[in-house]
Design an enzyme around this catalytic site. Sequence first.
Site, PDB file in Angstrom:
ATOM      1  N   ASN A 193      35.422  47.785  43.091  1.00 20.90           N
ATOM      2  CA  ASN A 193      35.231  49.092  42.010  1.00 20.90           C
ATOM      3  C   ASN A 193      36.815  49.689  41.885  1.00 20.90           C
ATOM      4  O   ASN A 193      37.252  49.856  43.073  1.00 20.90           O
ATOM      5  CB  ASN A 193      34.480  50.149  42.773  1.00 20.90           C
ATOM      6  N   ASP A 220      44.254  45.891  46.613  1.00 23.91           N
ATOM      7  CA  ASP A 220      43.030  46.197  47.470  1.00 23.91           C
ATOM      8  C   ASP A 220      43.222  45.546  48.903  1.00 23.91           C
ATOM      9  O   ASP A 220      43.898  44.452  48.699  1.00 23.91           O
ATOM     10  CB  ASP A 220      41.934  45.956  46.732  1.00 23.91           C
ATOM     11  N   GLY A 240      34.783  45.163  47.094  1.00 23.22           N
ATOM     12  CA  GLY A 240      36.344  45.203  47.564  1.00 23.22           C
ATOM     13  C   GLY A 240      36.534  43.672  48.121  1.00 23.22           C
ATOM     14  O   GLY A 240      35.890  42.986  48.575  1.00 23.22           O
TER      15      GLY A 240
HETATM   16 ZN   LIG Z   1      39.806  53.647  44.742  1.00 27.83          ZN
END
Ligand SMILES: [Zn+2]
Length: 360
Positions: A193, A220, A240
């Site tokens: 996301n 990420d 993620g």
């Molecule tokens: Zn974020």
Amino acid sequence: MEMPNTSPPTVTLEALEAKYAVAERTSAANYAFYLGATNDNLDVVRALDPTAAAGIKVFMGSSTGNMLVDDEKTLAAIFRDAPVILTTHCESTPRIQQRLKAAIERYGRDIPITEHPNIRDAEACYLSSSKAVELAREHDAQLHVLHLTTEREMALFEPGPVAGKSITAEVCAHHLYFCSDDYAEKGNLIKCNPAVKTRADRDALRAALKSGRIDIIATDHAPHTREEKASEDYVVAPAGLPLVQDALLSVMELVHDGLLTLPEIVVKTAHNPAVRFNVRERGFLREGYHADLVILDDRAETHVRRETVLSRCGWSPFEGSRFRSRIDSTFVNGHLAWHNGALVEHDRASRLAFDRQSRY
Ligand SMILES: [Zn+2]
């Protein structure tokens, strides 16, 4: 500079300092932490020492960790009173919920992962990021919009160098590398996301790096386990990716493809983060600065395989990728931390310092 949607969430000054204490004992990399804003910690946000956190993260759309700030008055107060740079996760939660409901009606429990960028779609991103920019203008705030993913959002940001900008933008390594064509092969492994979007979006992100509409390349690092990611159920599989290990190598592919120059990669990954976040004495090769260095061989390959993954989660979305560069060595504060394909034990990592006297 690590995000606050952890367990426990970093939403109090005590939780923030507890993280620094853990990092002081265990971190192999230099570190700083974000304070997370919530619908009810405005007092904490106001009381934050501007040198004690990398910034404040505001989830203007919910993601992992349920830290959504959707109370309009609180949101306005955060933008008005934050003592330090605001960073935002921008996706409109009401729109996502409405589109998820429609997908469940259509597919039941068998929502294909290819629907992820349709559920968390470009419109959901734009609704939220345009609002963040509007609030920042209204309240004269310092705003850095994190992990942008769509072509449409690029018009919200000014081209040119980072110095002097009050509103800046970021893209993550995986959104520069993957596009929606990859869901067929990678499935939930690239569920994140905001979602990985279309090839046209990816091309626009790359072009925005060139023009300066995007100032920073980040990454990420969400090491969900292989078992969690293997869930067949779209709703259950966590979003993620674990990316820290190979982020730079994946970004270097843009250099090999002739889309960015090596100096541009240095600007977007080192100089600009240091300038934008007022990091003291880092981010540049300068006399008197800390020697945080990477020595990179751009004529040797790195083949990412499961056996080469160092993260405890034991998988990488890059498995099977062959990068056209190799990290020879990494130095943390002048001390060797990685060499010949292996970590070198050291205890020389330190807390980042920030040069921020007043509100910003
Ligand atoms: Zn974020």
